[in-house]
Motif scaffolding. Sequence first.
Motif, short mmCIF file in Angstrom:
data_model
loop_
_atom_site.label_atom_id
_atom_site.label_comp_id
_atom_site.label_asym_id
_atom_site.label_seq_id
_atom_site.Cartn_x
_atom_site.Cartn_y
_atom_site.Cartn_z
N THR A 245 26.92 35.29 39.70
CA THR A 245 27.83 34.34 40.31
C THR A 245 29.11 35.03 40.73
OG1 THR A 245 28.81 33.67 38.19
CG2 THR A 245 26.93 32.39 39.00
N TYR A 246 29.76 34.44 41.69
CA TYR A 246 31.01 34.95 42.24
C TYR A 246 32.16 34.76 41.26
CZ TYR A 246 34.62 35.47 45.94
OH TYR A 246 35.68 35.86 46.72
N ASP A 247 32.10 33.67 40.51
CA ASP A 247 33.17 33.30 39.59
C ASP A 247 32.57 32.55 38.40
OD1 ASP A 247 32.61 30.69 40.48
OD2 ASP A 247 34.14 30.77 42.01
N ILE A 248 33.43 32.09 37.49
CA ILE A 248 32.91 31.34 36.34
C ILE A 248 32.71 29.87 36.68
CG2 ILE A 248 33.84 32.95 34.64
CD1 ILE A 248 36.07 30.91 34.08
N GLY A 249 33.01 29.48 37.91
CA GLY A 249 32.75 28.12 38.38
C GLY A 249 31.35 27.96 38.92
N LYS A 250 30.51 29.00 38.76
CA LYS A 250 29.10 28.97 39.15
C LYS A 250 28.87 28.99 40.66
CE LYS A 250 27.97 29.17 34.92
NZ LYS A 250 27.59 30.50 34.37
N ASN A 251 29.87 29.44 41.42
CA ASN A 251 29.64 29.73 42.83
C ASN A 251 28.79 30.99 42.91
OD1 ASN A 251 31.25 27.66 44.30
ND2 ASN A 251 32.92 28.57 43.12
N ILE A 252 27.65 30.89 43.56
CA ILE A 252 26.72 32.01 43.61
C ILE A 252 27.27 33.10 44.53
CG2 ILE A 252 25.27 31.45 45.61
CD1 ILE A 252 23.88 32.18 42.11
N THR A 253 26.89 34.35 44.29
CA THR A 253 27.33 35.43 45.18
C THR A 253 26.40 35.54 46.38
OG1 THR A 253 25.98 37.06 44.02
CG2 THR A 253 28.28 36.89 43.36
N SER A 254 26.96 36.05 47.47
CA SER A 254 26.13 36.50 48.58
C SER A 254 25.48 37.82 48.16
CB SER A 254 27.00 36.73 49.82
OG SER A 254 27.91 37.80 49.58
N PRO A 255 24.43 38.28 48.87
CA PRO A 255 23.85 39.59 48.53
C PRO A 255 24.88 40.72 48.55
CG PRO A 255 22.35 38.38 49.94
CD PRO A 255 23.62 37.56 49.88
N PHE A 256 25.86 40.64 49.45
CA PHE A 256 26.90 41.68 49.49
C PHE A 256 27.65 41.76 48.16
CE2 PHE A 256 31.44 42.55 49.90
CZ PHE A 256 31.41 43.86 50.35
N TYR A 257 28.13 40.62 47.68
CA TYR A 257 28.91 40.63 46.44
C TYR A 257 28.03 40.91 45.22
CZ TYR A 257 33.18 39.28 48.78
OH TYR A 257 34.30 39.29 49.59
N HIS A 258 26.78 40.50 45.26
CA HIS A 258 25.88 40.84 44.16
C HIS A 258 25.73 42.36 44.04
CE1 HIS A 258 22.63 39.97 41.30
NE2 HIS A 258 21.95 40.96 41.87
N ASP A 259 25.51 43.03 45.17
CA ASP A 259 25.41 44.50 45.15
C ASP A 259 26.73 45.13 44.74
OD1 ASP A 259 22.80 44.25 46.01
OD2 ASP A 259 23.24 44.68 48.11
N LEU A 260 27.84 44.54 45.17
CA LEU A 260 29.15 45.05 44.78
C LEU A 260 29.33 44.95 43.27
CD1 LEU A 260 32.00 46.11 45.38
CD2 LEU A 260 32.69 43.75 45.90
N HIS A 261 28.90 43.85 42.67
CA HIS A 261 29.00 43.71 41.21
C HIS A 261 28.27 44.85 40.50
CE1 HIS A 261 29.70 39.04 41.28
NE2 HIS A 261 30.79 39.74 41.57
N VAL A 262 27.08 45.19 40.98
CA VAL A 262 26.31 46.27 40.35
C VAL A 262 27.09 47.58 40.41
CG1 VAL A 262 24.21 47.67 40.51
CG2 VAL A 262 24.08 45.18 40.79
N ALA A 263 27.62 47.91 41.60
CA ALA A 263 28.37 49.16 41.76
C ALA A 263 29.64 49.15 40.90
CB ALA A 263 28.73 49.37 43.23
N GLN A 264 30.34 48.02 40.86
CA GLN A 264 31.56 47.94 40.05
C GLN A 264 31.26 48.13 38.57
OE1 GLN A 264 32.99 44.06 41.55
NE2 GLN A 264 34.86 45.13 42.15
N LEU A 265 30.20 47.50 38.08
CA LEU A 265 29.87 47.61 36.66
C LEU A 265 29.45 49.03 36.30
CD1 LEU A 265 28.00 44.21 36.22
CD2 LEU A 265 30.23 44.83 35.26
N ARG A 266 28.73 49.70 37.21
CA ARG A 266 28.37 51.10 36.96
C ARG A 266 29.63 51.96 36.82
NH1 ARG A 266 23.18 50.57 35.48
NH2 ARG A 266 21.76 49.99 37.15
N ALA A 267 30.60 51.71 37.70
CA ALA A 267 31.84 52.48 37.64
C ALA A 267 32.64 52.17 36.37
CB ALA A 267 32.69 52.20 38.88
N LEU A 268 32.69 50.89 35.99
CA LEU A 268 33.40 50.52 34.76
C LEU A 268 32.79 51.20 33.55
CD1 LEU A 268 34.30 46.71 34.99
CD2 LEU A 268 35.69 48.70 35.57
N ALA A 269 31.47 51.36 33.54
CA ALA A 269 30.81 52.04 32.43
C ALA A 269 31.28 53.48 32.31
CB ALA A 269 29.29 52.00 32.63
#
Length: 317
Positions: A245-269
Motif C-alpha cells: 500500500t501507498y500509505d497506512i490508509g490502505k491506498n494501494i500502490t501503482s506498480p511504479f511505487y510498488h517497485d520503488l518500495h522494493v528498491a527503498q527497502l533494499r537500500a535501507l537494509a
Amino acid sequence: MLLKLRRYAMRLKKWSRYAMGNSYQHVPQGIGRAFAPGKLEGYYNDLTGKARWTGNTGRHGVPTVKTDTNPAYEMPIVIFQWALGNWDSVLLGEISDGRDRLMAAARWAHENMDEKGGWECWRDLQRPTISYYSAMAQGEGLSVLARAALIDPDGPWLATAKRAYDFLLNSGREGLTRQFGDIVALEEYPGDSFPSVLNGWIFSLVGIYDLGIISGDEGIQAKAKDLAGSVSKALPLYDTGYWSTYDIGKNITSPFYHDLHVAQLRALAMLFPAQADNFNRTADRFEAYSKKRINRARAIVVKICQKLAQPQVGEME
C-alpha cells in the motif's frame, strides 16, 4: 467547471505518459548506482533519470513545473530530486556539470526556506493536507544541502540543513510527524487523507541519515536509527497479502511505487543493519507479489477505483 476540466485533462495526460513509459515523474528508481552506505557519495535511490530535465527553468536555473493554477511552479520535491539525480550523474561520469546544478538547487533552498525552516509544497497543488509542508521535501532538501556542504564547507548549507531538520521533527500543528504507539512516522502529506506515505517517509529518513554523516552529530545519527526502527515496525501496515500500500490508509500502490518500495527497502537494509533482516524480508515478499500477473492486475484495478473516488486535487504535469 473550467478548472475541473483542466485537471481531468492534465490527469489523463499524466496517466497516458506513465502508461507509455514517458513520464518524467515516474522514471525507474532502483537502488542508486553510485550509492555507498555510510558515505556521503551517491544517493541511495537512482534519480539519474530526473537529471534529464527538458522543461522550463526558474531562478538559479532550477526546474519549474506547470500546474492547473500556476504555469511556472518551483516545486521543492522536483527541484531536490533533479539536483540529486545530477549529483549521481556526475559520479557515474554521465555528465560534467551536475555539481553546478546541485549547488543551484542548494542556493534555491537557502533563499526560499521560510521563517519556520520549511519549503511549502502543497499550496499550488491543493492537496487535502493540514499544512502546505512535506516531510519528503524536508528530507530531500537535507540530502541536497548535505552534499552542498561537502562541496563548499564554508557556505551556509549546513546551518540551513539544521534549520530544515529542526522544523521536520518539531513542526507542531504543521503535522510533519505522526505518532501511533511507539512508532514515529514522517509525513509526506500531513493529515489523514494520505497518512504515513511509505516512500515519502523513507526519503525523509535518508535525508536525516545524510545530515548525520556530514554534521557528525551523534544525536542526529541516533535519531536516524530510531526512525529506521519505526519504519521497520510499521511495515506490516503496508502489506495487503498480495501487494503493497501507498500509505497506512490502505491506498494501494501503482506498480511504479510498488517497485520503488522494493528498491527503498533494499537500500535501507544496507544503511541500517539492526533492521536489515526485516527490510530484506519485506522486500522479498513485495518482489514476489509483483511476479504474479493476477496480483499486478488486481492492484491496478483497485488503484484506478481509488483514484476515481479521491477528492478533486490540483494536478501537475
